[in-house]
Design a protein around this motif. Structure first.
Motif, short mmCIF file in Angstrom:
data_model
loop_
_atom_site.label_atom_id
_atom_site.label_comp_id
_atom_site.label_asym_id
_atom_site.label_seq_id
_atom_site.Cartn_x
_atom_site.Cartn_y
_atom_site.Cartn_z
N UNK A 117 -15.81 -21.06 -47.65
CA UNK A 117 -17.18 -20.53 -47.70
C UNK A 117 -17.44 -20.04 -49.12
N UNK A 118 -18.49 -20.55 -49.76
CA UNK A 118 -18.77 -20.10 -51.13
C UNK A 118 -19.14 -18.62 -51.21
N UNK A 119 -19.78 -18.09 -50.14
CA UNK A 119 -20.30 -16.72 -50.17
C UNK A 119 -19.51 -15.84 -49.21
N UNK A 120 -19.40 -14.57 -49.60
CA UNK A 120 -18.72 -13.62 -48.73
C UNK A 120 -19.65 -13.15 -47.60
N UNK A 125 -20.75 -31.02 -43.97
CA UNK A 125 -21.84 -31.21 -43.01
C UNK A 125 -21.34 -30.93 -41.61
N UNK A 126 -22.24 -30.39 -40.79
CA UNK A 126 -21.86 -29.90 -39.47
C UNK A 126 -23.11 -29.87 -38.60
N UNK A 127 -22.96 -29.30 -37.43
CA UNK A 127 -24.10 -29.23 -36.51
C UNK A 127 -25.32 -28.60 -37.19
N UNK A 128 -25.09 -27.53 -37.94
CA UNK A 128 -26.21 -26.78 -38.51
C UNK A 128 -26.96 -27.53 -39.62
N UNK A 129 -26.31 -28.50 -40.23
CA UNK A 129 -27.01 -29.27 -41.27
C UNK A 129 -27.51 -30.60 -40.69
N UNK A 130 -26.65 -31.27 -39.91
CA UNK A 130 -26.98 -32.62 -39.45
C UNK A 130 -28.01 -32.61 -38.32
N UNK A 174 -22.83 -24.21 -46.66
CA UNK A 174 -21.88 -25.09 -45.97
C UNK A 174 -21.27 -26.03 -47.00
N UNK A 175 -19.95 -26.16 -46.97
CA UNK A 175 -19.35 -27.15 -47.86
C UNK A 175 -19.13 -28.47 -47.13
N UNK A 208 -30.20 -33.45 -48.56
CA UNK A 208 -29.11 -33.67 -49.53
C UNK A 208 -27.79 -33.22 -48.89
N UNK A 209 -26.84 -34.15 -48.71
CA UNK A 209 -25.60 -33.79 -47.99
C UNK A 209 -24.79 -32.70 -48.68
#
Ligand SMILES: C=CC1=C(C)c2cc3[nH]c(cc4nc(cc5[nH]c(cc1n2)c(C)c5CCC(=O)O)C(CCC(=O)O)=C4C)c(C)c3C=C
Ligand SMILES: [Fe+2]
Ligand SMILES: [Fe+2]
Length: 342
Positions: A125-128, A288-293, A285-286, A315-316
């Motif tokens: 995860x890029x962010x805390x 792709x997953x349910x929340x993006x796709x 998100x690094x 943009x993936x």
């Protein structure tokens, strides 16, 4: 010399799209006190008494739309990342998921079986956030203390502000940006507003004027701050003007106030303001997953087009992009070096 290894951690997905498996996954996920931070009895009433009555069936339908022959996109992509990183380094690389399987315990155990005593654990995860980085570290420490007390773990810290990560993200966006667009929308996963106040020790984040503007290191625990900071750094790299950029927060759950602005509201209102052609990127998100796709590429696109939008370009995520694998390697190597100072 003490043997070292790398453990990549992602959120995790249900075992299958069967409603019972989705229910089991959501139960483990939402009963985590770092995700739904109510007292146990109230959390159980909300999750087991209300959410798990209807959400598993709805989420199972959503998962079916993104599921692949090899399984959940999130897990499939994390395995590809593992393989590619393994090809670059000469120490074992394993994966673990915070919820469901392969679990964090399995990941540690697989490394230990290979003789590893020093682990670099990378929460992807890029962010805390309390509901991501913090719960991963807490879980891993619990397992380490109970089952592997002679193993040491160094943790890769949130990397939303690291130059080489920003370069990689900006380049991946630049390549996919359409020639003509009215706005680039950065849609980050949201969190309840309350979580920000819990994890920002300075308590200085005023939501209307987020502390991201200060760029002060003591604000590093404000998730919203970190998301705005990522956006600012990326658009600087891309040379985009601020009036072509929108930030919003997606995936809210329940009746609490989450950090704003909300992505669904944004997608429904911007066409009315003349913003008809957009590109959307989801840098929380690094993989792709349910929340993006599903939530963004399918649902979000439909909301935008229904509201009068004309052109929607998703943009993936970085997924298994070679430049991203290099970023992972660099971040892991920094932590591997730390073992020499112990
Ligand atoms: C990227 C960071 C994430 C944060 C922050 C986060 C917070 C958070 N999430 C929920 C509830 C749900 N999230 C769900 C899916 C999901 N969430 C993330 C990442 C973050 N969550 C990912 C990568 C995924 C996708 C998993 C997959 O299998 O593809 C879900 C499950 C799906 C659904 O039913 O909608 C829920 C529920 C909360 C409550 C929260 C912060 C408090
Ligand atoms: Fe803030
Ligand atoms: Fe989530």
């Amino acid at each position: 010399m003490t043997k070292k290894g790398i453990l990549l951690i992602n959120l995790g997905s249900p075992r299958s799209t069967a409603v019972k498996d989705v229910k089991e996954y959501l139960d483990e996920f939402l009963m985590d006190e770092k995700v739904i931070d109510y007292r146990w009895i109230f959390r159980a009433l909300l999750v087991q008494g209300i959410i798990l009555k209807t959400r598993p069936a709805k989420s199972a339908e959503a998962y079916k739309t993104v599921w692949t022959e090899e399984g959940s996109p999130l897990i499939v992509i994390t395995k590809k990342v593992q393989q590619k990183l393994q090809n670059l380094v000469d120490i074992p690389v394993e994966i673990g998921m915070r919820y469901a399987e392969p679990s964090i315990e399995m990941g540690i155990s697989n490394l230990v079986e290979k003789g590893v005593k020093q682990i670099v654990l990378f929460p992807l995860y890029p962010h805390y956030a309390m509901s991501t980085t913090e719960t991963v570290i807490e879980k891993a420490e619990e397992i380490r203390k109970q089952k592997f007390p002679d193993v040491r773990i160094n943790y890769v810290q949130p990397f939303y502000n690291r130059d080489f990560y920003i370069d990689c993200l900006a380049e991946s966006i630049r390549e996919k940006l359409p020639e003509n667009f009215d706005a680039l929308l950065f849609s980050y996963h949201g969190v309840p507003e309350r979580h920000i106040y819990k994890t920002d020790p300075t308590k200085t984040c005023n939501m209307n004027d987020c502390c991201y503007k200060d760029h002060h290191p003591s604000h590093a625990f404000c998730y919203r701050h970190q998301c705005f900071s990522t956006t600012e750094q990326v658009i600087r790299k891309l040379g985009l003007s601020k009036d072509k950029v929108i930030v919003s927060f997606q995936s809210r759950l329940g009746k609490d106030k989450w950090i704003e602005p909300y992505t669904d509201h944004t997608l429904e209102t911007i066409p009315g303001k003349g913003i008809k052609k957009i590109a959307v990127v989801c840098p929380a998100f690094v993989s792709d997953c349910l929340e993006t796709l599903e939530e963004i590429s399918v649902e979000g696109q439909a909301q935008f087009l229904d509201a009068g939008g004309k052109d929607f370009n998703y943009i993936p995520c970085l997924n298994d992009d070679d430049r991203w694998i290099e970023v992972i390697r660099t971040l892991c190597e920094e932590q591997l070096e730390q073992f020499y100072f112990l």
